[in-house]
Design a protein around this motif. Sequence first.
Motif, PDB file in Angstrom:
ATOM      1  N   GLY A 128       4.479  -1.940  12.723  1.00  0.00           N
ATOM      2  CA  GLY A 128       3.262  -2.538  12.185  1.00  0.00           C
ATOM      3  C   GLY A 128       3.152  -2.304  10.698  1.00  0.00           C
ATOM      4  N   ASN A 129       3.185  -1.038  10.292  1.00  0.00           N
ATOM      5  CA  ASN A 129       3.022  -0.854   8.839  1.00  0.00           C
ATOM      6  C   ASN A 129       4.291  -1.124   8.052  1.00  0.00           C
ATOM      7  OD1 ASN A 129       3.793   1.685   9.762  1.00  0.00           O
ATOM      8  ND2 ASN A 129       1.789   2.577   9.373  1.00  0.00           N
ATOM      9  N   TRP A 170      -2.847  -7.548  11.492  1.00  0.00           N
ATOM     10  CA  TRP A 170      -2.100  -6.451  12.111  1.00  0.00           C
ATOM     11  C   TRP A 170      -1.143  -6.941  13.173  1.00  0.00           C
ATOM     12  CZ3 TRP A 170      -4.257  -1.012  13.149  1.00  0.00           C
ATOM     13  CH2 TRP A 170      -4.660  -0.453  11.938  1.00  0.00           C
ATOM     14  N   TYR A 171      -0.041  -6.261  13.309  1.00  0.00           N
ATOM     15  CA  TYR A 171       0.816  -6.472  14.465  1.00  0.00           C
ATOM     16  C   TYR A 171       0.258  -5.672  15.625  1.00  0.00           C
ATOM     17  CZ  TYR A 171       4.415  -9.653  13.303  1.00  0.00           C
ATOM     18  OH  TYR A 171       5.066 -10.818  13.046  1.00  0.00           O
ATOM     19  N   HIS A 211      -3.175  -9.149   4.826  1.00  0.00           N
ATOM     20  CA  HIS A 211      -2.586  -9.586   6.099  1.00  0.00           C
ATOM     21  C   HIS A 211      -3.263  -8.914   7.288  1.00  0.00           C
ATOM     22  CE1 HIS A 211      -0.315  -5.856   6.695  1.00  0.00           C
ATOM     23  NE2 HIS A 211       0.103  -5.922   5.435  1.00  0.00           N
ATOM     24  N   HIS A 245       5.679   2.827  11.636  1.00  0.00           N
ATOM     25  CA  HIS A 245       6.061   2.022  12.804  1.00  0.00           C
ATOM     26  C   HIS A 245       6.249   0.570  12.369  1.00  0.00           C
ATOM     27  CE1 HIS A 245       1.910   0.708  12.759  1.00  0.00           C
ATOM     28  NE2 HIS A 245       1.489   1.957  12.894  1.00  0.00           N
ATOM     29  N   GLY A 278      -3.122  -4.483   4.245  1.00  0.00           N
ATOM     30  CA  GLY A 278      -3.613  -4.840   5.572  1.00  0.00           C
ATOM     31  C   GLY A 278      -5.128  -4.955   5.524  1.00  0.00           C
ATOM     32  N   ASP A 337       1.275   8.087  -0.142  1.00  0.00           N
ATOM     33  CA  ASP A 337      -0.056   8.614  -0.411  1.00  0.00           C
ATOM     34  C   ASP A 337      -0.061  10.024   0.185  1.00  0.00           C
ATOM     35  OD1 ASP A 337      -2.751   8.944  -0.721  1.00  0.00           O
ATOM     36  OD2 ASP A 337      -3.351   7.166   0.401  1.00  0.00           O
ATOM     37  N   PRO A 359       0.883  -1.176   0.000  1.00  0.00           N
ATOM     38  CA  PRO A 359       0.000   0.000   0.000  1.00  0.00           C
ATOM     39  C   PRO A 359       0.918   1.222   0.000  1.00  0.00           C
ATOM     40  CG  PRO A 359      -0.391  -1.418   1.923  1.00  0.00           C
ATOM     41  CD  PRO A 359       0.839  -1.910   1.275  1.00  0.00           C
ATOM     42  N   ILE A 360       0.459   2.334  -0.533  1.00  0.00           N
ATOM     43  CA  ILE A 360       1.306   3.529  -0.410  1.00  0.00           C
ATOM     44  C   ILE A 360       0.940   4.206   0.901  1.00  0.00           C
ATOM     45  CG2 ILE A 360       1.921   3.818  -2.822  1.00  0.00           C
ATOM     46  CD1 ILE A 360      -0.367   5.802  -3.124  1.00  0.00           C
ATOM     47  N   TYR A 361       1.957   4.565   1.665  1.00  0.00           N
ATOM     48  CA  TYR A 361       1.745   5.005   3.060  1.00  0.00           C
ATOM     49  C   TYR A 361       1.309   6.460   3.125  1.00  0.00           C
ATOM     50  CZ  TYR A 361       3.932   0.610   4.034  1.00  0.00           C
ATOM     51  OH  TYR A 361       4.191  -0.722   4.071  1.00  0.00           O
ATOM     52  N   TYR A 362       0.431   6.752   4.078  1.00  0.00           N
ATOM     53  CA  TYR A 362       0.044   8.143   4.299  1.00  0.00           C
ATOM     54  C   TYR A 362       1.269   8.935   4.714  1.00  0.00           C
ATOM     55  CZ  TYR A 362      -4.920   7.010   4.193  1.00  0.00           C
ATOM     56  OH  TYR A 362      -6.169   6.610   3.800  1.00  0.00           O
ATOM     57  N   TYR A 417      -0.934   2.055  -8.680  1.00  0.00           N
ATOM     58  CA  TYR A 417      -0.455   0.743  -9.094  1.00  0.00           C
ATOM     59  C   TYR A 417      -0.254   0.659 -10.607  1.00  0.00           C
ATOM     60  CZ  TYR A 417      -2.014  -0.567  -4.371  1.00  0.00           C
ATOM     61  OH  TYR A 417      -2.193  -0.646  -3.015  1.00  0.00           O
ATOM     62  N   TRP A 462      -8.742   8.217  -2.409  1.00  0.00           N
ATOM     63  CA  TRP A 462      -8.590   6.785  -2.697  1.00  0.00           C
ATOM     64  C   TRP A 462      -8.552   6.505  -4.199  1.00  0.00           C
ATOM     65  CZ3 TRP A 462      -6.779   2.754  -0.229  1.00  0.00           C
ATOM     66  CH2 TRP A 462      -6.690   2.807   1.152  1.00  0.00           C
ATOM     67  N   ASP A 509      -7.481  -3.578   7.021  1.00  0.00           N
ATOM     68  CA  ASP A 509      -8.305  -2.375   7.137  1.00  0.00           C
ATOM     69  C   ASP A 509      -8.560  -1.690   5.799  1.00  0.00           C
ATOM     70  OD1 ASP A 509      -5.476  -2.064   7.437  1.00  0.00           O
ATOM     71  OD2 ASP A 509      -5.809   0.082   7.724  1.00  0.00           O
ATOM     72  N   ILE A 510      -7.795  -2.033   4.780  1.00  0.00           N
ATOM     73  CA  ILE A 510      -8.002  -1.351   3.499  1.00  0.00           C
ATOM     74  C   ILE A 510      -8.484  -2.329   2.419  1.00  0.00           C
ATOM     75  CG2 ILE A 510      -6.503   0.610   3.982  1.00  0.00           C
ATOM     76  CD1 ILE A 510      -4.263  -0.728   2.479  1.00  0.00           C
TER      77      ILE A 510
HETATM   78  N1  MSP Z   1      -2.664   5.306   2.278  1.00  0.00           N
HETATM   79  C1  MSP Z   1      -3.437   4.146   2.562  1.00  0.00           C
HETATM   80  C2  MSP Z   1      -3.168   3.066   1.539  1.00  0.00           C
HETATM   81  C3  MSP Z   1      -3.421   3.456   0.108  1.00  0.00           C
HETATM   82  S1  MSP Z   1      -3.023   2.162  -0.974  1.00  0.00           S
HETATM   83  C4  MSP Z   1      -3.559   2.637  -2.447  1.00  0.00           C
HETATM   84  C5  MSP Z   1      -3.090   3.617   3.956  1.00  0.00           C
HETATM   85  N2  MSP Z   1      -1.942   3.992   4.458  1.00  0.00           N
HETATM   86  S2  MSP Z   1      -1.396   3.629   5.946  1.00  0.00           S
HETATM   87  O1  MSP Z   1      -0.115   4.247   6.057  1.00  0.00           O
HETATM   88  O2  MSP Z   1      -2.369   3.996   6.926  1.00  0.00           O
HETATM   89  O3  MSP Z   1      -1.296   2.080   6.037  1.00  0.00           O
HETATM   90  C6  MSP Z   1      -0.440   1.335   5.217  1.00  0.00           C
HETATM   91  C7  MSP Z   1      -0.509  -0.141   5.529  1.00  0.00           C
HETATM   92  O4  MSP Z   1      -0.053  -0.407   6.846  1.00  0.00           O
HETATM   93  C8  MSP Z   1      -1.913  -0.734   5.451  1.00  0.00           C
HETATM   94  O5  MSP Z   1      -1.868  -1.939   4.720  1.00  0.00           O
HETATM   95  C9  MSP Z   1      -2.267  -1.049   6.878  1.00  0.00           C
HETATM   96  O6  MSP Z   1      -3.097  -2.165   6.986  1.00  0.00           O
HETATM   97  C10 MSP Z   1      -0.887  -1.387   7.425  1.00  0.00           C
HETATM   98  N3  MSP Z   1      -0.820  -1.316   8.869  1.00  0.00           N
HETATM   99  C11 MSP Z   1      -1.064  -0.246   9.682  1.00  0.00           C
HETATM  100  N4  MSP Z   1      -0.880  -0.643  10.965  1.00  0.00           N
HETATM  101  C12 MSP Z   1      -0.522  -1.944  11.004  1.00  0.00           C
HETATM  102  C13 MSP Z   1      -0.135  -2.850  11.998  1.00  0.00           C
HETATM  103  N5  MSP Z   1      -0.127  -2.529  13.270  1.00  0.00           N
HETATM  104  N6  MSP Z   1       0.258  -4.089  11.603  1.00  0.00           N
HETATM  105  C14 MSP Z   1       0.339  -4.464  10.284  1.00  0.00           C
HETATM  106  N7  MSP Z   1      -0.008  -3.632   9.312  1.00  0.00           N
HETATM  107  C15 MSP Z   1      -0.580  -2.433   9.670  1.00  0.00           C
HETATM  108  O7  MSP Z   1      -3.890   2.872   4.496  1.00  0.00           O
END
Ligand code: MSP
Length: 639
Positions: free
Chosen positions: A24-25, A296-297, A294, A22, A265, A53, A13-16, A236, A229, A267-268
């Motif tokens: 987890g992500n 979550w941690y 997947h 952390h 993850g 993102d 996923p592209i991260y915010y 991609y 979104w 949640d998305i």
């Molecule tokens: N920006 C959106 C994704 C857009 S993709 C077209 C987003 N970003 S995020 O930074 O919030 O999350 C990125 C990824 O990290 C997601 O897949 C989310 O499920 C994952 N995780 C966030 N916290 C997490 C944990 N604690 N453990 C594992 N993955 C987790 O959502």
Amino acid sequence: MSENKKTCYVTTPIYYASGNVHIGNSYSTIVCDCFARYNRLKGVDTFYLTGMDEHGLKIEEAAKKQGITPQELVDKVAGETKALWKNLNITNDDFIRTSEKRHSEKVQRIFEKMLANGDIYLGSYEGDYCVSCEAYFTKTQLGEGGTCPDCGKPTRKVKEEAYFLNLKKYSDRLLDFIETHPDFIQPESRKNEVVSFIKSGLEDLCVSRTSFTWGIQVPSNPKHVIYVWIDALSNYITALGYDSEDDAKYQKYWVNGDEVVHVIGKDILRFHAIYWPIMLMALDVPINFKLYVHGWYLMKDGKMSKSRGNMVYPMDVASKYGLDALRYYLISQMPLGNDALFTYDRFFEKFNTNLANDLGNLVSRTISMINKYFLGEVKKPTKDYFSFDKELEDLTEETINKYHEAFSAFRFQNGIISVWELIGRANKYIDETEPWVLAKDPEKRDALNSVMYHLYEVIRNVAMMINPVMPDASSKIATYLNTNIDFSLLGYGKIESNKVVEKCDALFKRLDIEAELKALDAAKEASEVKEVFKDEITIEDFAKLDLRVGEVLEARKLEKSDKLLVLKIKIGNSVRQVVSGISKFYEPSEMVGKHVVVVANLKSAMLRGEKSEGMILAASTDDKLEVIEVKLPSGSKVS
Ligand code: MSP
């Protein structure tokens, strides 16, 4: 996996761009890296994409709070995140940022194309919006007190002219696609979740915003920005050059690609399993991707969050205990689809048991025995000497098969478990064959050589199999064994003879767990800031305040100010005007009807040309604010 697979495209996923990544992500990125490395070792032409993102209200507000522009904020965070991936040994081939022109201009064309073919239409929207998740929710979806069902934060009422993507039109086609492509969403439980969501009826999706500006404009109606979104999911294909002159990568990895994997993850899921394939249908782009979803941690006390103070950042762990140990833990503890736990206790335990003892000792004992008994040389024996020889040879082959089966299907935990069974078997083999006894008998030289060769071969195969997960440890072992990481050499008995290094460093030095835990506690205590209170006052000082319950009758935004709301508040039988700095947290309509606490005897003041006769009480953190509400009638005294 098709054995003839030639290309593989894997994406995170592209991260915010609003905060630090952390552990987890960072899991999404590490697990994709593992998949990319595995495929490259198999000789598959692999393209690994990650990115940022960068648009949306959340970023706009975060930037405002820091007193910088959104572009400055995302530049800073993207720079930090790129550096983090480099430090974590991530082998991504590209890093897409949604504020880049190569992305945004294609997203504009994507939007206009869907508008032109009628899949996007103009309407108006009134609903409850969660800024944090950048998502609208229907009344029935909202949590208690109108909160966001995903993150639990308060939502806001928003009404605006907006564009909609026609999801209803594609809902049957999507269900049909899911049914005829059983691998599309994995694991199965997530697929079932999506199917029942679609069957419960899809509402058309609001895909534009007018309430903020930090986003990609709709070219034909620039007061609208494209929903974040729609913008983000497009990455991609935009990163591959979709809809551009240079679309070679798009053709190779997407249109004609053998395997396209989006890792996300849980949640998305809805965004990727519903909106994204529907967008592709509307664009007439083939849906040939698979979703691996997947869990979550989690931490001991639940979700990782700044307010709980339980955040762990990947470099906290990697810089102290090594990158491979972090990667090993994250990859080995999570089965696909389920949540997993990160605790330092468990991390240390796995470190000592699986890495330092099982793997580390096997390698160092074997190297030292080969040196001691054969001056570092091993030779392939001409026959077996013990019944356990064949067992170990067969288990090596069996493990390689299980490993491929698991890794190619993204079941890394299963693969790792198999490899560690082999490591355990090899350790047992040392106890069974007792090389130190064989060494005492000159007649048993050949048997002793055979034992050394068996151990050498197991370790050599293990080094290759763990490479995608632990690239550093794997290369070190390969250097110790004077061999290469090359999947064509996987299998028992592929080496005729070789010479190992004379001495090797321990791969993982055992940790003193108690001392490590103590040090962590001490560091945590030192970093905790003690609460600082204002100077003491007397009860008489406090009694000077006249605090009353007031009912908000009217509320409006103060023009030229993005902070202030002007409220008409009824306190008993008097009506006051109060100017309050809560506009970032409440829409005027949300305030009307609330019973709040007012400092009724505060000297009146002029704020931006408006008279303010009192102050309302609120509780706040760095990024949240809630006015204090009570249920008693207006005029009631508060003390
Ligand atoms: N920006 C959106 C994704 C857009 S993709 C077209 C987003 N970003 S995020 O930074 O919030 O999350 C990125 C990824 O990290 C997601 O897949 C989310 O499920 C994952 N995780 C966030 N916290 C997490 C944990 N604690 N453990 C594992 N993955 C987790 O959502």
